[in-house]
Design a protein around this motif. Structure first.
Motif, PDB file in Angstrom:
ATOM      1  N   PHE A  65      -5.974  -1.971 -11.821  1.00 46.88           N
ATOM      2  CA  PHE A  65      -7.225  -1.891 -12.328  1.00 46.88           C
ATOM      3  C   PHE A  65      -8.056  -3.280 -12.027  1.00 46.88           C
TER       4      PHE A  65
ATOM      5  N   ILE B 197     -11.266  -3.875  -9.467  1.00 46.07           N
ATOM      6  CA  ILE B 197     -12.213  -4.556  -9.816  1.00 46.07           C
ATOM      7  C   ILE B 197     -12.712  -5.831  -8.994  1.00 46.07           C
TER       8      ILE B 197
ATOM      9  N   ARG C 190     -13.457  -4.768  -5.283  1.00 42.43           N
ATOM     10  CA  ARG C 190     -14.608  -3.747  -5.001  1.00 42.43           C
ATOM     11  C   ARG C 190     -15.923  -4.107  -4.237  1.00 42.43           C
TER      12      ARG C 190
ATOM     13  N   TRP D 104     -12.069   2.937  -5.762  1.00 45.47           N
ATOM     14  CA  TRP D 104     -11.389   3.815  -6.877  1.00 45.47           C
ATOM     15  C   TRP D 104     -10.279   4.453  -6.941  1.00 45.47           C
TER      16      TRP D 104
ATOM     17  N   ILE E 205      -8.275   2.185  -8.731  1.00 46.45           N
ATOM     18  CA  ILE E 205      -8.701   2.046  -9.981  1.00 46.45           C
ATOM     19  C   ILE E 205      -8.107   3.493 -10.707  1.00 46.45           C
TER      20      ILE E 205
END
Length: 187
Positions: A111, A115, A118, A125, A128
């Motif tokens: 995760f 981030i 990104r 995603w 993620i």
């Protein structure tokens, strides 16, 4: 190398059959399978501990620190083996907690990586989602440990069945290759 494997095709077949049987047991007798795995681990840990203790007290002229490390390693292995035999549930639960901690840490790190990435990659995603799936899996393992242990055991069982079938297939090919090798030697 082919001759060596072809000669022992039946060993490959036996490994495959045992893997399939183990996988079937994992699905239809999961508690017994888990108990057998835990007790086998306990036997291994105890045997490893005893062998390390024997090395520590052997007549070789090792430095005292080497002997001390081996003795400590032996006592640790023997202790874990005895703990496993006298309380296999603790060992199974500890393994489950280890798996849960690992998947939780992996999920959080995925995760965080998503981030950070990104701005650099499109469709972060996916990472993620992978992290979130790992986090949810860890929470479910901790929330319902028995169901989590069963799920992990079923995954191992599925792997064993698939791997066993593939080994049986490979053994049949090796048997055929052995027959062709013997025929070519006779001609």
């Amino acid at each position: 190398m082919l001759q060596y494997y072809a000669k022992l095709w039946w060993v490959v077949a036996l490994r495959g059959i045992l893997a399939v049987l183990f996988g079937i047991c994992a699905f239809f007798a999961p508690i017994a399978t888990l108990a057998a795995l835990v007790l086998m681990f306990g036997a291994f840990a105890a045997a490893d501990g005893v062998s390390a203790l024997l090395m520590a007290i052997s007549g070789n002229r090792r430095a005292a620190s080497d002997r001390g490390i081996l003795a400590l390693q032996g006592l640790l292995g023997l202790g874990v083996g005895l703990l496993t035999w006298f309380s296999p549930v603790v060992t199974a639960f500890s393994l489950l907690l280890y798996i849960a901690a690992w998947t939780l840490a992996t999920g959080v790190l995925q995760f965080v990586a998503a981030i950070r990435l990104r701005k650099d990659i499109p469709n972060e995603w996916w990472l993620i989602l992978a992290g979130m799936v790992s986090i949810v899996f860890a929470v479910l393992l901790l929330w319902h440990p028995l169901a989590g242990a069963l799920a992990v055991l079923w995954m191992i069982g599925a792997w064993a069945v698939v791997c066993g079938i593939l080994l049986i297939g490979a053994s049949l090919r090796l048997r055929r290759a052995r027959t062709m090798t013997v025929e070519s030697l006779l001609s």
